[in-house]
Design a protein around this motif. Sequence first.
Motif, mmCIF file in Angstrom:
data_model
loop_
_atom_site.group_PDB
_atom_site.id
_atom_site.type_symbol
_atom_site.label_atom_id
_atom_site.label_comp_id
_atom_site.label_asym_id
_atom_site.label_seq_id
_atom_site.Cartn_x
_atom_site.Cartn_y
_atom_site.Cartn_z
ATOM 1 N N ASP A 22 0.837 -1.207 0.000
ATOM 2 C CA ASP A 22 0.000 0.000 0.000
ATOM 3 C C ASP A 22 0.870 1.256 0.000
ATOM 4 O O ASP A 22 0.617 2.203 -0.743
ATOM 5 N N GLU A 23 1.917 1.243 0.817
ATOM 6 C CA GLU A 23 2.809 2.401 0.878
ATOM 7 C C GLU A 23 3.560 2.580 -0.444
ATOM 8 O O GLU A 23 3.697 3.704 -0.939
ATOM 9 N N THR A 26 1.620 4.303 -3.121
ATOM 10 C CA THR A 26 1.516 5.759 -2.985
ATOM 11 C C THR A 26 2.832 6.441 -3.351
ATOM 12 O O THR A 26 2.824 7.530 -3.918
ATOM 13 N N ARG A 27 3.961 5.805 -3.047
ATOM 14 C CA ARG A 27 5.259 6.407 -3.385
ATOM 15 C C ARG A 27 5.599 6.276 -4.867
ATOM 16 O O ARG A 27 6.353 7.083 -5.404
ATOM 17 N N PRO A 29 3.332 5.782 -7.935
ATOM 18 C CA PRO A 29 2.047 5.612 -8.647
ATOM 19 C C PRO A 29 2.249 4.854 -9.960
ATOM 20 O O PRO A 29 3.261 5.016 -10.643
#
Length: 146
Positions: A22-23, A26-27, A29
């Motif tokens: 998940d992280e 976000t870092r 895309p």
Amino acid sequence: MLIQHREITHPDVTALVLAAEDELLTRYPGTTRTPLNPRAHFVVAYVLGEPVGCGALTPHEAGVAEIRRMYVAPAHRRAGVARRILAALERRATAQGWDTLLLETGENQPEAIALYESVGYQRTEPYGRYVHNPASVCFTKKIVRS
């Protein structure tokens, strides 16, 4: 803090890997989730019984393993968890007969880059699936058998 070896199917491994992915989404895309290597050897860090971080070793080639799936929950960062996970993985690599470790992180993870450099990992050319990924930052380390 307690570091435990865990099977790839352990629910704590699953939860931590999902949080890590998940992280990363976000870092970075546009990236996608990747399946776990069925030959991965995981360790999980626990603080007061709570799983707070993980890492894995996967065989790469003769004498070489790759560190994968390094992750520490945000609330437990900067407390030495990742260093303890790395040390446990290095001990396990030595026990398995591997003397060289590889790992990949990304340019959007400066804290990971700083950690790996601080514990003796040296930057190396991208390898394997990272060769054509401009965001990849790859490292290697020779580990000494005691």
